[in-house]
Design a protein around this motif. Structure first.
Motif, PDB file in Angstrom:
ATOM      1  N   MET A 106       0.838  -1.238   0.143  1.00  0.00           N
ATOM      2  CA  MET A 106       0.088  -0.131   0.038  1.00  0.00           C
ATOM      3  C   MET A 106       0.966   1.165  -0.123  1.00  0.00           C
ATOM      4  SD  MET A 106      -2.770   1.142   2.710  1.00  0.00           S
ATOM      5  CE  MET A 106      -3.953  -0.108   2.498  1.00  0.00           C
ATOM      6  N   LYS A 107       0.413   2.298  -0.997  1.00  0.00           N
ATOM      7  CA  LYS A 107       1.179   3.554  -1.051  1.00  0.00           C
ATOM      8  C   LYS A 107       0.412   4.847  -0.348  1.00  0.00           C
ATOM      9  CE  LYS A 107       3.560   4.813  -4.369  1.00  0.00           C
ATOM     10  NZ  LYS A 107       3.824   5.194  -6.068  1.00  0.00           N
ATOM     11  N   ALA A 108       1.017   5.438   0.547  1.00  0.00           N
ATOM     12  CA  ALA A 108       0.243   6.636   1.014  1.00  0.00           C
ATOM     13  C   ALA A 108       1.102   7.901   0.944  1.00  0.00           C
ATOM     14  CB  ALA A 108       0.264   6.418   2.647  1.00  0.00           C
ATOM     15  N   LEU A 109       0.150   8.812   0.726  1.00  0.00           N
ATOM     16  CA  LEU A 109       0.705  10.465   0.525  1.00  0.00           C
ATOM     17  C   LEU A 109       0.211  11.260   1.485  1.00  0.00           C
ATOM     18  CD1 LEU A 109       2.536  12.453  -1.306  1.00  0.00           C
ATOM     19  CD2 LEU A 109       0.160  12.681  -2.741  1.00  0.00           C
ATOM     20  N   ILE A 110       1.032  11.887   2.229  1.00  0.00           N
ATOM     21  CA  ILE A 110       0.643  12.845   3.226  1.00  0.00           C
ATOM     22  C   ILE A 110       0.966  14.227   2.590  1.00  0.00           C
ATOM     23  CG2 ILE A 110       0.395  13.454   5.492  1.00  0.00           C
ATOM     24  CD1 ILE A 110       1.901  10.772   6.009  1.00  0.00           C
ATOM     25  N   ILE A 111       0.185  15.252   2.331  1.00  0.00           N
ATOM     26  CA  ILE A 111       0.412  16.611   2.023  1.00  0.00           C
ATOM     27  C   ILE A 111      -0.053  17.428   3.285  1.00  0.00           C
ATOM     28  CG2 ILE A 111      -0.113  18.401   0.264  1.00  0.00           C
ATOM     29  CD1 ILE A 111      -0.835  16.078  -1.544  1.00  0.00           C
ATOM     30  N   TYR A 112       0.729  18.504   3.546  1.00  0.00           N
ATOM     31  CA  TYR A 112       0.277  19.277   4.636  1.00  0.00           C
ATOM     32  C   TYR A 112       0.771  20.978   4.440  1.00  0.00           C
ATOM     33  CZ  TYR A 112       4.858  19.007   6.436  1.00  0.00           C
ATOM     34  OH  TYR A 112       6.463  19.129   6.700  1.00  0.00           O
ATOM     35  N   TRP A 113       0.300  21.630   5.162  1.00  0.00           N
ATOM     36  CA  TRP A 113       1.055  22.915   5.261  1.00  0.00           C
ATOM     37  C   TRP A 113       0.996  23.211   6.825  1.00  0.00           C
ATOM     38  CZ3 TRP A 113      -0.069  27.873   7.616  1.00  0.00           C
ATOM     39  CH2 TRP A 113       0.760  28.864   7.257  1.00  0.00           C
ATOM     40  N   SER A 114       1.994  23.940   7.013  1.00  0.00           N
ATOM     41  CA  SER A 114       1.894  24.349   8.652  1.00  0.00           C
ATOM     42  C   SER A 114       2.937  25.645   8.871  1.00  0.00           C
ATOM     43  CB  SER A 114       2.722  23.027   9.315  1.00  0.00           C
ATOM     44  OG  SER A 114       2.731  23.261  10.819  1.00  0.00           O
ATOM     45  N   GLY A 115       2.252  26.449   9.505  1.00  0.00           N
ATOM     46  CA  GLY A 115       2.800  27.840   9.698  1.00  0.00           C
ATOM     47  C   GLY A 115       3.711  27.857  10.975  1.00  0.00           C
ATOM     48  N   THR A 116       3.203  27.012  12.017  1.00  0.00           N
ATOM     49  CA  THR A 116       3.799  27.355  13.366  1.00  0.00           C
ATOM     50  C   THR A 116       4.171  25.910  13.918  1.00  0.00           C
ATOM     51  OG1 THR A 116       1.864  27.407  14.859  1.00  0.00           O
ATOM     52  CG2 THR A 116       2.883  29.421  13.788  1.00  0.00           C
ATOM     53  N   GLY A 117       3.935  24.675  12.895  1.00  0.00           N
ATOM     54  CA  GLY A 117       4.703  23.641  13.551  1.00  0.00           C
ATOM     55  C   GLY A 117       3.408  22.606  14.059  1.00  0.00           C
ATOM     56  N   ASN A 118       2.271  22.918  14.260  1.00  0.00           N
ATOM     57  CA  ASN A 118       1.298  22.029  14.943  1.00  0.00           C
ATOM     58  C   ASN A 118       0.959  21.100  13.973  1.00  0.00           C
ATOM     59  OD1 ASN A 118       1.464  23.529  17.195  1.00  0.00           O
ATOM     60  ND2 ASN A 118      -0.578  24.523  16.850  1.00  0.00           N
ATOM     61  N   THR A 119       0.540  21.287  12.711  1.00  0.00           N
ATOM     62  CA  THR A 119      -0.003  20.327  11.766  1.00  0.00           C
ATOM     63  C   THR A 119       1.126  19.653  11.188  1.00  0.00           C
ATOM     64  OG1 THR A 119      -1.341  22.240  11.054  1.00  0.00           O
ATOM     65  CG2 THR A 119      -1.510  20.326   9.542  1.00  0.00           C
ATOM     66  N   LYS A 120       2.347  20.182  11.086  1.00  0.00           N
ATOM     67  CA  LYS A 120       3.464  19.358  10.867  1.00  0.00           C
ATOM     68  C   LYS A 120       3.797  18.096  11.864  1.00  0.00           C
ATOM     69  CE  LYS A 120       8.447  19.900   9.524  1.00  0.00           C
ATOM     70  NZ  LYS A 120       9.489  19.809  10.201  1.00  0.00           N
ATOM     71  N   LYS A 121       3.556  18.415  13.228  1.00  0.00           N
ATOM     72  CA  LYS A 121       3.446  17.329  14.133  1.00  0.00           C
ATOM     73  C   LYS A 121       2.577  16.071  13.923  1.00  0.00           C
ATOM     74  CE  LYS A 121       5.373  19.818  18.298  1.00  0.00           C
ATOM     75  NZ  LYS A 121       4.638  20.458  19.443  1.00  0.00           N
ATOM     76  N   VAL A 122       1.250  16.513  13.455  1.00  0.00           N
ATOM     77  CA  VAL A 122       0.139  15.706  13.309  1.00  0.00           C
ATOM     78  C   VAL A 122       0.805  14.861  11.848  1.00  0.00           C
ATOM     79  CG1 VAL A 122      -1.958  15.167  12.812  1.00  0.00           C
ATOM     80  CG2 VAL A 122      -1.319  16.931  14.099  1.00  0.00           C
ATOM     81  N   ALA A 123       1.265  15.569  10.908  1.00  0.00           N
ATOM     82  CA  ALA A 123       1.595  14.809   9.666  1.00  0.00           C
ATOM     83  C   ALA A 123       2.918  13.886   9.881  1.00  0.00           C
ATOM     84  CB  ALA A 123       1.921  16.139   8.606  1.00  0.00           C
ATOM     85  N   GLU A 124       3.642  14.255  10.690  1.00  0.00           N
ATOM     86  CA  GLU A 124       4.721  13.336  10.842  1.00  0.00           C
ATOM     87  C   GLU A 124       4.262  12.207  11.615  1.00  0.00           C
ATOM     88  OE1 GLU A 124       8.438  16.827  10.853  1.00  0.00           O
ATOM     89  OE2 GLU A 124       7.594  16.276  12.575  1.00  0.00           O
ATOM     90  N   THR A 125       3.552  12.258  12.663  1.00  0.00           N
ATOM     91  CA  THR A 125       3.050  11.125  13.316  1.00  0.00           C
ATOM     92  C   THR A 125       2.148  10.249  12.409  1.00  0.00           C
ATOM     93  OG1 THR A 125       2.749  12.658  15.290  1.00  0.00           O
ATOM     94  CG2 THR A 125       1.090  10.732  15.282  1.00  0.00           C
ATOM     95  N   ILE A 126       1.391  10.660  11.486  1.00  0.00           N
ATOM     96  CA  ILE A 126       0.813   9.943  10.546  1.00  0.00           C
ATOM     97  C   ILE A 126       1.624   9.151   9.716  1.00  0.00           C
ATOM     98  CG2 ILE A 126      -0.784  10.143   8.481  1.00  0.00           C
ATOM     99  CD1 ILE A 126      -2.224  12.438   9.823  1.00  0.00           C
ATOM    100  N   ASP A 127       2.901   9.937   9.318  1.00  0.00           N
ATOM    101  CA  ASP A 127       3.806   9.215   8.524  1.00  0.00           C
ATOM    102  C   ASP A 127       4.482   8.146   9.223  1.00  0.00           C
ATOM    103  OD1 ASP A 127       5.503   9.019   6.311  1.00  0.00           O
ATOM    104  OD2 ASP A 127       7.026  10.138   7.264  1.00  0.00           O
ATOM    105  N   ASN A 128       5.102   8.309  10.518  1.00  0.00           N
ATOM    106  CA  ASN A 128       5.755   7.485  11.336  1.00  0.00           C
ATOM    107  C   ASN A 128       4.901   6.217  11.632  1.00  0.00           C
ATOM    108  OD1 ASN A 128       8.126   8.921  11.396  1.00  0.00           O
ATOM    109  ND2 ASN A 128       7.353  10.031  13.374  1.00  0.00           N
ATOM    110  N   THR A 129       3.617   6.624  11.886  1.00  0.00           N
ATOM    111  CA  THR A 129       2.649   5.135  12.216  1.00  0.00           C
ATOM    112  C   THR A 129       2.462   4.260  10.852  1.00  0.00           C
ATOM    113  OG1 THR A 129       1.602   6.995  13.695  1.00  0.00           O
ATOM    114  CG2 THR A 129       0.291   4.690  13.358  1.00  0.00           C
ATOM    115  N   LEU A 130       2.342   5.169   9.883  1.00  0.00           N
ATOM    116  CA  LEU A 130       2.134   4.347   8.430  1.00  0.00           C
ATOM    117  C   LEU A 130       3.300   3.464   8.412  1.00  0.00           C
ATOM    118  CD1 LEU A 130       0.683   6.824   6.368  1.00  0.00           C
ATOM    119  CD2 LEU A 130      -0.785   4.923   7.006  1.00  0.00           C
TER     120      LEU A 130
END
Ligand SMILES: Cc1cc2nc3c(=O)[nH]c(=O)nc-3n(C[C@H](O)[C@H](O)[C@H](O)COP(=O)(O)O)c2cc1C
Length: 179
Positions: free
Chosen positions: A1-25
């Motif tokens: 299975m292939k996954a893509l995570i696209i995100y925008w983050s100005g102050t890092g909060n959304t980036k933390k969530v995106a990285e958690t998704i990426d690591n968990t996958l």
């Protein structure tokens, strides 16, 4: 299975969530690619089985670079006749949207329009919308908005508990879509 995570983050909060998704996958053996929106322009979303898009709420909307990305991509897919009336689902393609927000005035209602906006993009492309996730995030640079708003003291959010919840949701999602 292939996954893509696209995100925008100005102050890092959304980036933390995106990285958690990426690591968990990745921990579950999924071939996952993590890209900030400014580097994602050339990605063909249909090459992935699972696509995540995440953004914070800015005045109840996705930030301008995210809206521009979506408009450009919609034009690209429309020109190639991928945007069909009735938006039929493309078999085996799943999408998840995630939004971070501080909700100082009306709480989660400030984030829901963002989640719906992002979700409409994926649904128009035929993705089965498998999740719409909302995560509280500190309003960096505004102590007032981070302590006196409707959600109370949200300093340090998303915290470890918030990120653990995201990891749990990713694992639940994988169980559901793998059948
Ligand atoms: C310019 C700006 C506008 C914002 N507007 C809102 C808003 O209308 N509603 C809200 O709930 N949060 C608002 N926030 C807070 C962010 O949505 C929240 O802190 C988010 O987690 C930030 O994510 P990021 O660190 O990935 O940029 C705003 C933040 C900024 C910087």
């Amino acid at each position: 299975m292939k996954a893509l995570i696209i995100y925008w983050s100005g102050t890092g909060n959304t980036k933390k969530v995106a990285e958690t998704i990426d690591n968990t996958l990745k921990n579950s053996g999924v071939d996952s690619v993590l890209k900030p929106v400014k580097e994602a322009g050339a990605e063909d979303l249909h090459e992935y089985d699972l696509v995540f898009i995440g953004a914070p709420s800015h005045m109840w909307q996705p930030p301008a670079p995210v809206q521009e990305y979506i408009k450009d991509k919609m034009n690209y897919y429309r020109e190639r006749d991928y945007i069909k009336l009735g938006s039929p689902k493309v078999r085996g393609k799943y999408g998840v949207v995630f939004t971070t927000y501080s909700g100082p005035h009306t709480g989660i209602n400030e984030a829901i329009p963002v989640g719906k906006y992002l979700g409409q993009f994926l649904e128009h492309l035929g993705f089965d919308l498998a999740g719409e996730w909302y995560v509280v995030g500190e309003f960096h640079g505004s102590e007032e908005n981070s302590t006196k708003g409707r959600l109370g003291d949200i300093r340090g959010r998303p915290n470890q508990q918030d990120l653990d919840n995201i990891a749990r949701d990713v694992n639940e999602l994988l169980k559901t879509i793998k059948g």
